[in-house]
Design an enzyme around this catalytic site. Structure first.
Site, short mmCIF file in Angstrom:
data_model
loop_
_atom_site.label_atom_id
_atom_site.label_comp_id
_atom_site.label_asym_id
_atom_site.label_seq_id
_atom_site.Cartn_x
_atom_site.Cartn_y
_atom_site.Cartn_z
N ASP A 1 67.65 23.96 102.17
CA ASP A 1 67.47 22.66 101.51
C ASP A 1 68.83 22.19 101.01
O ASP A 1 69.68 23.00 100.64
CB ASP A 1 66.50 22.78 100.34
CG ASP A 1 65.06 22.98 100.79
OD1 ASP A 1 64.69 22.47 101.87
OD2 ASP A 1 64.30 23.62 100.06
N ASP B 1 61.94 17.91 105.69
CA ASP B 1 60.97 17.50 104.67
C ASP B 1 60.88 15.97 104.60
O ASP B 1 59.80 15.42 104.38
CB ASP B 1 61.37 18.05 103.30
CG ASP B 1 61.40 19.56 103.25
OD1 ASP B 1 60.66 20.21 104.02
OD2 ASP B 1 62.17 20.11 102.44
#
Length: 167
Positions: free
Chosen positions: A129, A143
Site C-alpha cells: 500500500d 484498491d
C-alpha cells in the site's frame, strides 16, 4: 431458431462485452502490478512524498480491507481472497455480454484490482500500500480500481433501474 440459439446481437454482445472485460482487466491489473515495485523501491526507508491531500508512504497489509484478518495465516487470507476474486471473475464473465459497457468496465476494474492484490500477496504474503490520506486507511492502486469499479457498477444499476421505472 430455438431460444437456445444466440441471435446476431447476442453473439456480438458475448464477443464485445467479454473482450472489453478481459482487455480492461488485464491492462489495469498490469499497471497496478508495475506500480507496486516502483512504490516499494521509491518509498523504502521511510521516504514519503507529500502531495497535499494525499501522501505517498509505504505500508504493507497482511490482512484484507482495513487490515481485517491480519492475524490469520497468509495461506488462509490468500485462499479466501483468491476464491472471492475467482467468484467475481466468473460473475463478470457471465454478465458481460448483457451488461452496459460502463458496468462491464466497472466489473473489469473490480476484477483487476482484486487480481492484482492476490498476485501481490502471492509474491510475498502481503499487499503493498502507498496512498496515505491521514484520515483513511492506506491503500494502493488496485484498491482504487475496486472502489471505482463498485461505483461504476452501482451507477449503471441505478441508471438501469431509473430507465425501467421511466418506461
Amino acid at each position: 431458431m430455438t431460444s437456445a440459439e444466440p441471435t446476431a446481437s447476442t453473439s456480438a454482445g458475448w464477443r464485445h462485452g467479454r473482450r472489453t472485460l478481459v482487455a480492461v482487466a488485464v491492462v489495469l491489473a498490469a499497471v497496478a502490478l508495475v506500480v507496486d515495485p516502483i512504490a516499494r523501491e521509491s518509498l523504502s526507508g521511510g521516504r514519503s512524498v507529500d502531495l497535499g491531500l494525499l501522501q505517498l508512504r509505504l505500508a504493507y497489509n497482511t490482512g484484507v480491507a482495513f487490515s481485517l484478518g491480519d492475524q490469520l495465516p497468509t495461506v488462509v487470507v490468500l485462499a479466501v481472497t483468491a476464491a472471492i476474486t475467482a467468484a467475481i471473475s466468473v460473475f463478470a464473465w457471465r454478465t458481460a455480454p448483457e451488461s452496459r459497457p460502463i458496468q462491464t468496465i466497472g466489473l473489469a476494474a473490480i476484477v483487476a484490482g482484486a487480481a492484482a492484490n492476490v498476485i501481490d500477496r502471492l509474491l510475498d504474503g502481503k499487499v503493498t500500500d502507498y496512498f496515505h490520506t491521514g484520515w483513511f486507511a492506506t491503500f494502493n492502486l488496485a484498491d482504487t480500481y475496486i472502489t471505482c469499479g463498485v461505483v461504476l457498477v452501482i451507477g449503471a444499476l441505478l441508471l438501469e433501474s431509473n430507465e425501467e421505472h421511466a418506461s
